[in-house]
Structures are given as structure tokens and as C-alpha cells.
Write an enzyme that holds these catalytic residues in place. Structure first.
Site, short mmCIF file in Angstrom:
data_model
loop_
_atom_site.label_atom_id
_atom_site.label_comp_id
_atom_site.label_asym_id
_atom_site.label_seq_id
_atom_site.Cartn_x
_atom_site.Cartn_y
_atom_site.Cartn_z
N LYS A 36 38.04 49.76 36.55
CA LYS A 36 37.58 48.69 37.35
C LYS A 36 36.05 48.49 37.23
O LYS A 36 35.21 49.46 37.29
CB LYS A 36 37.90 48.71 38.74
CG LYS A 36 39.63 48.54 38.98
CD LYS A 36 39.61 47.24 38.81
CE LYS A 36 40.15 46.59 40.25
NZ LYS A 36 40.52 45.18 40.34
N SER A 65 36.24 51.55 40.91
CA SER A 65 37.31 51.54 42.11
C SER A 65 37.66 52.98 42.28
O SER A 65 37.32 53.78 41.27
CB SER A 65 38.43 50.83 41.56
OG SER A 65 39.91 51.85 42.28
N GLU A 80 30.57 39.27 45.90
CA GLU A 80 31.61 39.20 47.03
C GLU A 80 31.01 39.22 48.35
O GLU A 80 31.30 38.69 49.46
CB GLU A 80 32.79 40.22 46.90
CG GLU A 80 33.76 40.25 45.73
CD GLU A 80 34.65 40.88 45.54
OE1 GLU A 80 35.71 40.90 45.56
OE2 GLU A 80 34.12 42.30 45.51
N HIS A 99 39.05 20.16 41.65
CA HIS A 99 40.31 20.89 42.39
C HIS A 99 40.59 22.22 41.70
O HIS A 99 41.61 22.61 41.36
CB HIS A 99 41.57 19.93 42.04
CG HIS A 99 41.19 18.64 42.53
ND1 HIS A 99 41.51 18.17 44.04
CD2 HIS A 99 41.01 17.57 42.28
CE1 HIS A 99 41.46 16.97 44.13
NE2 HIS A 99 40.85 16.37 43.06
#
Ligand code: ARG
Length: 447
Positions: free
Chosen positions: A268, A262, A275, A141
Site C-alpha cells: 500500500k 499499511s 486525506e 457529477h
């Protein structure tokens, strides 16, 4: 509508079948000559024409556009060898031809995928072996559960990939029948030898029913399902890399070459490759839905709808090959933050199961032991929530909840010991883990 109209023509996307189409034509022409359906001098001329086209295509030469790749190659052949080239299509239809091309393509891609999955499994095995003693929280979980070895966690992916290997191997077996000779749908009255052509192309035998043969795209569906399954596995791995590389977790560092900055936030380092790995799985899943719905309402036998099988098939093959290779690089270059992973084990009462097991070993029924420890943990959670590492809990506190607790409990109240001792077959314990690594190593050597 003209057959070259972009709505009808498949040439823009089926060009990549060219090498397979030529390979099929070579076998077909050799069979025609052997059965004396065309004179062997004509066959020789056609074969040298096909070979020269194959060579030129390999050098990067492009074919003139036509309705589809089959016509494009036939046109090019006639251009090169003259009217004798028009004999090539005797006792054949584009319907068995395209089914053959697709089977050869899928067989080829499946073998490439099997190789690259094998390499990814070896990379995972390597990563596990190198980091065999790194501890981390095991999750259910996405909540801390029990301490485990990182090696055990990452090896889970190697076993998923092993199932993928098995599935793709099964597909190779299903690809063992040659469609060539089914012709348009009913076979032919020419005295062809389907077995001979099948053997030339590396199939074990010809298909049994010509109507089924020109309508069958099951092998494409199977390929795309197998690939979707692999992509789902890679997507889950990618998701973990995204989570683990977040500032909150900080378990791992993805190599800089696989991150992006970024356009506005200068600090960043985003895990874009992981992804995208996650994102690209939706292509294969979408392709699977597309193909299932393409097939479901088609009457037998061939229908032009079938031409639409190619874009999702090709896209899936490209996606899965690129993705397996990317995952391989991501794991190969992954850096672990061992201290962070091990410190994280001090949160979330990871040793609670050990306490319950301890009591159960002393004869307390497990359900009762579970309840005693659960109440104890609840009390700590509300009184001093910062103190979630049970390694240093005073014996007096333990004795207060059960008289069975004694000094020896500290042998078990250790994060390292808790992981190390779970030696049931397939468990995270050090001996079980060594067995797992040994088993996987010998499996990968066999493949
Ligand atoms: N381009 C076609 C396809 O991909 C080839 C077969 C055409 N057959 C036909 N009967 N029109 O399916």
C-alpha cells in the site's frame, strides 16, 4: 474556586498571546507617560522590564503560571522591576487588554496566511504552466463531460484562493480599530490618549464604543469563517488528489513522502496527507460553530465565557497555516500520468457536445441537435459500449442520423481540438487559457 484552578485559568492556552500582550503593554505605558499619568522615569523602568521579558520569552524562557497570560506578565514584571511595575495597569482592564491581544494575534496570523496562500497560488500557476497541454476529462457529477486541459482544472483552485485572499484582506481592514482604552466597559476618567496608543500599535483609530469593544469578537468569527472557507477549498483539492491517485483513476502520483504504508498490506501507498488535509477542514468548521454558539446568548459587555474563544481560534490558525503549506508541497511534488489522463478522454463520449454544436452551426436548432446526438449515443451505448470515443465514428453512421454531417466534421471530432477551441473568456481553450494565466500572473505579481 481559586483563580489558578484549571477550570478558571486560561494560562495553559493563552500563553501564546505573550508577545502581543507585551507589545500592547509597551504602547499603553508609553501613552501613560506621554499623558503624565505616570512619571516618565517609572515608565522607563517598566518598559525596560517588559523588553527584557520579551527577549527572554523569545529565547524560550517560560513564565510562571498564573490565572492568565496578563497576570503572568504583570507578576513577572513586578518580580523584575519591583513595585513600580504595579503602575502598568493604570487606566486599563484585562477586558480591553485581551481584546487588543486577540486583534494583534489575528492580524499577525492573517498576514502569515496571506503570504502562504500567495505561495500556494504561485505553485498552482507553475504546475498549470508546466502542464499546459495535458488533456483530461472534465467532470460534472463525477461523470465524464468534455475534454479540458488539466491546467484549466487546477487553476480553478488558484481563483478560489484569490477569493480567500480578498476575504482575508477585508478582515485586515476590519482589524483597524484599537480596543485599548475601553477599559473594563465604560472607558476611564484618566486623561488617556487612545489615538496615540492606536497609532503606536499600527491601528488607524480607536474603537467608538467601549461597551461594544470589550464584547466584540466578530473579528475572530470572521477569521475562523475565512479560514473555514480556505479549508473547504483545500479539502476539495485534497479530495480530488485522493480520487485521482486511486488505482481506478491513476491520473496522478502523490510524492512518496506524503503517502503512508499499511501495517498489514505491504503493497500500500495510501494518500494519507491528502486525506488529512480533507479531514482537518472539519476542525475549522467545528471551531466556527463553537464560536457562533459561544457568542449568541451573551449579554453585553464582557463575560468570562469569552475566554473560551481562544482554543478554537488558535487551533484554526495552526490548522490553516499547516494545511496551506502541505497543499503547496503536495502540488509542487505531484506527478501527472499524462497518458492515462489522455486515454481516459476516450471514454464517456466526450465529443458528444461537439457533434451537437456542429449541427447547430449548420442551422439545426440546438435542442433538436442535442436530441439527435443523445439518441445516437444511447444506441452506441447499448450496441457497442466499448466504443465511446467519437473521434473515429464512420461518416455513414453520422449521415444516418442527420444529412447535415459532412467530411469537415472530423476537424471538430478531435479530443484536442474540442478542448483547444473553447476560447470563450474563462474557457479551457488554448487562447483563453493563456489569457487566464496572464491575468493570474499579473495579479500575483501585484500582491
Ligand atoms: N483570561 C481572560 C479572557 O481570556 C481575560 C479577561 C478577564 N477579565 C475579567 N473581567 N475576568 O477573557
Amino acid at each position: 474556586m481559586k483563580s489558578s484552578h484549571p477550570y478558571i485559568s486560561s494560562f495553559s492556552f493563552d500563553q501564546r498571546l505573550a508577545p502581543y500582550d507585551i507589545q500592547g503593554s509597551i504602547a499603553h505605558v508609553r501613552m501613560l507617560a506621554r499623558r503624565k499619568i505616570i512619571p516618565s522615569s517609572h515608565a522607563k523602568t517598566i518598559l525596560s522590564g517588559l523588553n527584557s521579558i520579551q527577549r527572554d520569552l523569545a529565547k524560550g524562557k517560560r513564565l510562571r503560571a498564573a490565572e492568565d497570560i496578563h497576570f503572568a506578565i504583570e507578576n513577572e514584571l513586578v518580580q523584575r522591576v519591583g513595585p513600580v511595575g504595579k503602575k502598568m495597569h493604570t487606566a486599563r482592564s484585562r477586558n480591553d487588554q485581551v481584546a487588543l491581544d486577540l486583534k494583534l494575534y489575528v492580524r499577525d496570523k492573517t498576514k502569515q496566511i496571506l503570504d502562504s496562500i500567495h505561495s500556494l497560488q504561485k505553485t498552482i500557476l507553475n504546475c498549470a504552466t508546466k502542464n499546459k497541454s495535458v488533456l483530461m476529462p472534465g467532470f460534472t457529477h463525477l461523470q465524464h463531460g468534455q475534454p479540458i486541459y488539466f491546467a484549466h482544472h487546477i487553476l480553478a483552485y488558484a481563483w478560489m484562493l484569490q477569493r480567500d485572499q480578498d476575504r482575508y484582506q477585508g478582515l485586515i481592514r476590519h482589524l483597524n480599530e484599537s480596543p485599548l482604552g475601553a477599559c473594563a466597559l465604560g472607558g476611564t476618567s484618566f486623561p488617556i490618549d487612545r489615538n496615540f496608543a492606536a497609532k503606536l500599535l499600527g491601528f488607524s483609530r480607536p474603537t467608538e464604543n467601549s461597551i461594544d469593544t470589550v464584547s466584540d469578537r466578530d473579528f475572530i468569527l470572521e477569521f475562523v469563517f475565512d479560514s473555514s472557507m480556505t479549508m473547504v477549498h483545500l479539502s476539495r483539492l485534497a479530495e480530488e488528489l485522493v480520487i485521482w491517485s486511486s488505482s481506478e483513476f491513476d491520473f496522478v502520483q502523490i510524492a512518496e513522502e506524503f503517502t503512508s504504508g499499511s501495517s498489514i498490506m505491504p503493497q500500500k501507498r495510501n494518500p494519507d496527507s491528502a486525506e488529512l488535509l480533507r479531514g482537518k477542514s472539519s476542525r475549522a468548521i467545528g471551531a466556527l460553530m463553537q464560536l457562533l454558539s459561544l457568542l449568541k446568548s451573551q449579554p453585553l459587555s464582557y463575560n468570562r465565557d469569552l475566554q473560551e474563544d481562544k482554543p478554537p481560534l488558535f487551533d484554526t490558525a495552526d490548522t490553516v497555516l499547516d494545511s496551506v503549506s502541505l497543499a503547496d508541497h503536495l502540488i509542487r511534488t505531484l506527478k501527472l500520468n499524462r497518458t492515462k489522463m489522455e486515454n481516459s478522454c476516450k471514454q464517456g463520449f466526450l465529443l458528444a457536445t461537439e457533434l451537437a454544436d456542429y449541427l447547430a452551426n449548420k442551422g439545426v436548432p440546438f435542442r433538436e441537435a442535442h436530441s439527435i446526438v443523445s439518441q445516437f449515443v444511447e444506441k452506441i451505448r447499448s450496441n457497442s459500449p466499448k466504443n465511446q470515443n467519437l473521434e473515429k465514428i464512420p461518416l455513414s453512421d453520422l449521415k444516418a442520423i442527420s444529412p447535415h454531417f459532412d467530411r469537415d466534421v472530423y476537424q471538430f471530432l478531435s479530443l484536442h481540438q474540442a478542448a483547444k477551441r473553447k476560447n470563450s473568456y474563462g474557457g479551457t481553450g488554448d487562447r483563453a487559457l493563456s489569457t487566464q494565466i496572464k491575468n493570474l500572473t499579473s495579479l500575483l505579481q501585484k500582491n
